[in-house]
Design an enzyme around this catalytic site. Structure first.
Site, PDB file in Angstrom:
ATOM      1  N   TRP A 130       0.827  -1.223  -0.162  1.00 53.19           N
ATOM      2  CA  TRP A 130       0.148  -0.002  -0.066  1.00 53.19           C
ATOM      3  C   TRP A 130       1.041   1.277  -0.111  1.00 53.19           C
ATOM      4  O   TRP A 130       1.868   1.277   0.668  1.00 53.19           O
ATOM      5  CB  TRP A 130      -0.874   0.016   1.299  1.00 53.19           C
ATOM      6  CG  TRP A 130      -1.717   1.136   1.387  1.00 53.19           C
ATOM      7  CD1 TRP A 130      -2.584   1.877   0.556  1.00 53.19           C
ATOM      8  CD2 TRP A 130      -2.022   1.777   2.686  1.00 53.19           C
ATOM      9  NE1 TRP A 130      -3.250   2.725   1.093  1.00 53.19           N
ATOM     10  CE2 TRP A 130      -2.976   2.862   2.344  1.00 53.19           C
ATOM     11  CE3 TRP A 130      -1.544   1.814   3.790  1.00 53.19           C
ATOM     12  CZ2 TRP A 130      -3.456   3.780   3.264  1.00 53.19           C
ATOM     13  CZ3 TRP A 130      -1.956   2.531   4.816  1.00 53.19           C
ATOM     14  CH2 TRP A 130      -2.909   3.592   4.544  1.00 53.19           C
ATOM     15  N   ASP A 211      -1.786  -6.140   8.951  1.00 52.97           N
ATOM     16  CA  ASP A 211      -2.709  -5.182   8.362  1.00 52.97           C
ATOM     17  C   ASP A 211      -3.939  -5.883   8.100  1.00 52.97           C
ATOM     18  O   ASP A 211      -3.777  -6.725   6.995  1.00 52.97           O
ATOM     19  CB  ASP A 211      -1.969  -4.296   7.443  1.00 52.97           C
ATOM     20  CG  ASP A 211      -2.737  -3.174   6.913  1.00 52.97           C
ATOM     21  OD1 ASP A 211      -3.938  -3.258   7.166  1.00 52.97           O
ATOM     22  OD2 ASP A 211      -2.386  -2.120   6.088  1.00 52.97           O
ATOM     23  N   LYS A 246     -13.937  -0.274   4.881  1.00 49.40           N
ATOM     24  CA  LYS A 246     -14.469  -0.846   4.041  1.00 49.40           C
ATOM     25  C   LYS A 246     -15.542  -1.912   4.408  1.00 49.40           C
ATOM     26  O   LYS A 246     -16.705  -1.931   3.764  1.00 49.40           O
ATOM     27  CB  LYS A 246     -13.269  -1.909   3.172  1.00 49.40           C
ATOM     28  CG  LYS A 246     -11.786  -1.412   3.474  1.00 49.40           C
ATOM     29  CD  LYS A 246     -11.658  -0.172   2.425  1.00 49.40           C
ATOM     30  CE  LYS A 246     -10.191   0.605   2.570  1.00 49.40           C
ATOM     31  NZ  LYS A 246      -9.695   1.373   1.629  1.00 49.40           N
TER      32      LYS A 246
HETATM   33  C1  LMR Z   1      -6.662   2.852  -0.479  1.00 53.82           C
HETATM   34  O1  LMR Z   1      -5.618   1.979  -0.646  1.00 53.82           O
HETATM   35  O2  LMR Z   1      -6.920   3.334  -1.650  1.00 53.82           O
HETATM   36  C2  LMR Z   1      -7.242   2.926   0.527  1.00 53.82           C
HETATM   37  O3  LMR Z   1      -6.963   2.147   1.631  1.00 53.82           O
HETATM   38  C3  LMR Z   1      -7.405   4.201   0.929  1.00 53.82           C
HETATM   39  C4  LMR Z   1      -6.081   5.081   1.456  1.00 53.82           C
HETATM   40  O4  LMR Z   1      -6.264   5.752   2.292  1.00 53.82           O
HETATM   41  O5  LMR Z   1      -5.340   5.116   0.579  1.00 53.82           O
END
Ligand code: LMR
Length: 397
Positions: A130, A211, A246
């Protein structure tokens, strides 16, 4: 002071939403930020959530502070979702949970807590991960390193490389693992592979930090928790940051958690007292509303059932969209098999589109995709599917 400061770059994900909002093209498509959308393109408030809110409005008698780690009922609700009702870690008091501002807040609280007791440790994240993970842990003061994860040539998990990398992580370092619906790839280890990861964790002695932002978006609330049950069964210490953004659609209520679990109740309690000091010096104590909604829904069998059904609907819709996208692309005769998109889990598809192709889609078609090629599948609907497939076919020509 301000005159000497140059602007920070836009956020890789949330910055896209700003750009999308500013785009005047009526046919624009937002497949950037990981937010569920229904067929009409709306991010709905779940019916179970609305009902819980109506009850809360009636019942609420005070706006006084919550405890530093939040309400006890919320913590128990989180733990039962993470591990299942009646799990030994819960009944023996060997897991403690704080209500945090979203899953991101849970990661940051966890990062600050771990940094305090592992000042020289590095944290290892998957490659890719992420887009915000590195920033969160760097802000906690960690050096962030990467372990191998994704085999881009085969659009699959590079499990051998992952295991090899994890077996070389020094004891005492922290390893961040996505429990399910890996963000951004949608590619998760299978249960047998998780068994091997847990064995490596046990032997190598690194600290597993999970996570868990997408519980229920993989297979089901129960099946998705398998890695946590596995690590708990091995009596390993671990941390978990979880999110209700989510699966409850509580994005702007910032409702998440950070939990720690271990072998001894007294040790976990002592460690958790420091989680509270981290929170106290940061935001003092959590805001109540999102947590109270979760408590109300989980505490009422009928509302809970309604929530689970709504979660099933979201998950099933995304799975159908995956198939529709694969069929749409294949119907356009693109010289690449996109079948892997239907195999991925969760909200995202790691499409394999290059940064240049992503840029072209934005500039020529007002289609917004994260630079890594990550598509939010939930942003697709009957109206935009065909233009999307046409545009992707065109950039792949
Ligand atoms: C994402 O990955 O798009 C979501 O988890 C929102 C974010 O905060 O980045």
């Amino acid at each position: 002071m301000f005159e000497s400061i140059s602007p920070a770059p836009p956020d890789a994900i949330l910055g896209l939403t700003d750009a999308f909002k500013a785009d005047t093209n009526p046919r624009k498509i937002n497949l950037g930020v990981g937010v569920y959308k229904d067929e009409s393109g709306q991010t709905p408030i779940l019916t179970a959530v609305k009902k819980a809110e109506a009850r809360l409005l009636e019942k609420e008698t005070t706006k006084s502070y919550l405890p530093i780690s939040g309400a006890q009922a919320y913590a128990l609700g989180v733990q039962e979702l993470l591990l299942g009702e009646g799990h030994a870690l819960i009944s023996e008091g060997r897991i403690q949970t704080a209500h945090t501002p979203g899953g991101t807040g849970g990661l940051r609280v966890g990062g600050d807590f771990l940094k305090k007791f592992r000042p020289d440790a590095s944290i290892w994240v998957s490659n890719p991960t992420w887009a915000n993970h590195k920033a969160v842990f760097q802000a906690s003061g960690f050096t962030v390193k990467e372990y191998d994860y994704y085999d881009a040539a085969h659009q699959s998990l590079d499990f051998d490389a992952m295991l090899e990398a994890l077996s070389t992580v020094p004891a005492g370092d922290v390893v961040l693992l996505h429990v399910c619906c890996h963000n951004p790839t949608g590619v998760d280890p299978r249960p047998a592979q998780w068994e091997k990861i847990a064995e490596v964790a046990e032997v190598a002695g690194w600290f597993p930090f999970f996570d868990f932002a997408y519980q229920g978006f993989g297979t089901s609330v129960e099946a998705d928790r398998f890695p946590l049950e596995l690590f708990a069964g091995k009596n390993l210490e671990f941390g978990v940051a979880a999110s209700f953004s989510k699966n409850f659609g509580l994005y702007n209520e910032r409702t998440g958690s950070f939990s720690i679990a271990g072998q001894e109740k007294a040790a976990v309690e002592a460690a958790f007292s420091h989680v509270k000091t981290v929170i106290r010096s940061n935001y003092s104590n959590p805001s109540r509303h999102g947590g109270a909604i979760v408590e109300e829904v989980l505490g009422d069998p009928a509302l809970r059932q309604e929530w689970l059904e709504e979660l099933d609907t979201m998950r099933d819709r995304i799975k159908e969209l995956r198939t529709a996208l694969v069929e749409g692309l294949s119907a356009r005769g693109i010289d690449r098999d996109f079948g892997f998109i239907a195999e991925q889990n969760g909200m995202f598809s790691f499409s394999g589109l290059t940064p240049e192709q992503v840029k072209t889609l934005k500039e020529q078609n007002s289609i917004y995709i994260v630079g890594s090629g990550r598509i939010n599948v939930a942003g697709i609907n009957r109206d935009n599917l065909n233009p999307l497939c046409d545009a992707i076919a065109a950039v792949m020509d």
